[in-house]
Design a protein around this motif. Structure first.
Motif, PDB file in Angstrom:
ATOM      1  N   UNK A  85       8.428  -3.345  16.782  1.00 59.03           N
ATOM      2  CA  UNK A  85       9.351  -3.961  15.829  1.00 59.03           C
ATOM      3  C   UNK A  85      10.196  -2.863  15.202  1.00 59.03           C
ATOM      4  N   UNK A  86      11.301  -3.266  14.620  1.00 62.71           N
ATOM      5  CA  UNK A  86      12.182  -2.338  13.910  1.00 62.71           C
ATOM      6  C   UNK A  86      12.156  -2.748  12.444  1.00 62.71           C
ATOM      7  N   UNK A  87      11.795  -1.798  11.571  1.00 62.63           N
ATOM      8  CA  UNK A  87      11.609  -2.101  10.151  1.00 62.63           C
ATOM      9  C   UNK A  87      12.101  -0.959   9.277  1.00 62.63           C
ATOM     10  N   UNK A  88      12.364  -1.293   8.024  1.00 66.09           N
ATOM     11  CA  UNK A  88      12.619  -0.246   7.047  1.00 66.09           C
ATOM     12  C   UNK A  88      11.282   0.317   6.598  1.00 66.09           C
ATOM     13  N   UNK A  89      11.338   1.480   5.949  1.00 68.58           N
ATOM     14  CA  UNK A  89      10.125   2.195   5.555  1.00 68.58           C
ATOM     15  C   UNK A  89      10.200   2.534   4.075  1.00 68.58           C
ATOM     16  N   UNK A  90       9.104   2.312   3.374  1.00 60.69           N
ATOM     17  CA  UNK A  90       8.985   2.725   1.985  1.00 60.69           C
ATOM     18  C   UNK A  90       8.332   4.109   1.982  1.00 60.69           C
ATOM     19  N   UNK A  91       8.925   5.045   1.238  1.00 60.23           N
ATOM     20  CA  UNK A  91       8.386   6.402   1.185  1.00 60.23           C
ATOM     21  C   UNK A  91       7.290   6.503   0.122  1.00 60.23           C
ATOM     22  N   UNK A  92       6.120   6.955   0.557  1.00 63.81           N
ATOM     23  CA  UNK A  92       4.986   7.197  -0.332  1.00 63.81           C
ATOM     24  C   UNK A  92       4.913   8.683  -0.681  1.00 63.81           C
ATOM     25  N   UNK A  93       4.204   9.026  -1.753  1.00 63.46           N
ATOM     26  CA  UNK A  93       4.027  10.440  -2.085  1.00 63.46           C
ATOM     27  C   UNK A  93       3.294  11.194  -0.970  1.00 63.46           C
ATOM     28  N   UNK A  94       3.522  12.488  -0.897  1.00 68.90           N
ATOM     29  CA  UNK A  94       2.838  13.344   0.084  1.00 68.90           C
ATOM     30  C   UNK A  94       1.333  13.154   0.004  1.00 68.90           C
TER      31      UNK A  94
END
Length: 134
Positions: A85-94
């Protein structure tokens, strides 16, 4: 439900349009399957490897009850057990765990089998995703 992980591959969907020196790496990782999470969420270090483009910000709430502003990046191509699938990504902390949420699970038509702690295909279409359009 129980906690379990699945192996996944993530690529920058835009790689197909970029010269080789600007393409992101393919990332292979284990993701925590969590139907309480809305989307695909990856730690900052994986996002950097993928070279995803920033799309904006989104306000989220987390298990600790806090509300935060997180970056949204994309578009990523996600592969889990042969389905894409093609999706957006939420950035989490390192250092955070990659999270596989409800939207990509639905896009790939995976069902959660909580007793066996695994993903299973939709019984109506076991060979490929079957999405509702109604």
């Amino acid at each position: 439900m129980g906690i379990f992980y699945v192996g996944a591959k993530v690529r920058n969907w835009q790689n197909r349009f970029l010269p080789p020196d600007r393409q992101g790496d393919e990332v292979t990782c284990d993701m925590l399957v969590d139907s309480g999470v809305a989307e695909l969420a990856l730690p900052a270090e994986l996002i950097e490897s993928l070279k995803l483009e920033e799309l904006g910000e989104v306000r989220v709430f987390t298990a600790d009850g806090g509300q935060h502003e997180y970056r949204v990046l994309g578009i990523a191509e996600l592969e889990v057990q042969g389905r894409l699938c093609q999706v957006r990504v939420i950035e989490l902390p390192r250092g955070s765990e990659p999270l596989l949420g409800a939207v990509p699970l639905e896009e790939m038509d995976w069902r959660i089998d909580p007793s066996r702690k695994r993903l299973v295909p939709n019984p109506r279409s076991p060979d490929r995703p079957l999405l509702p359009l109604c």
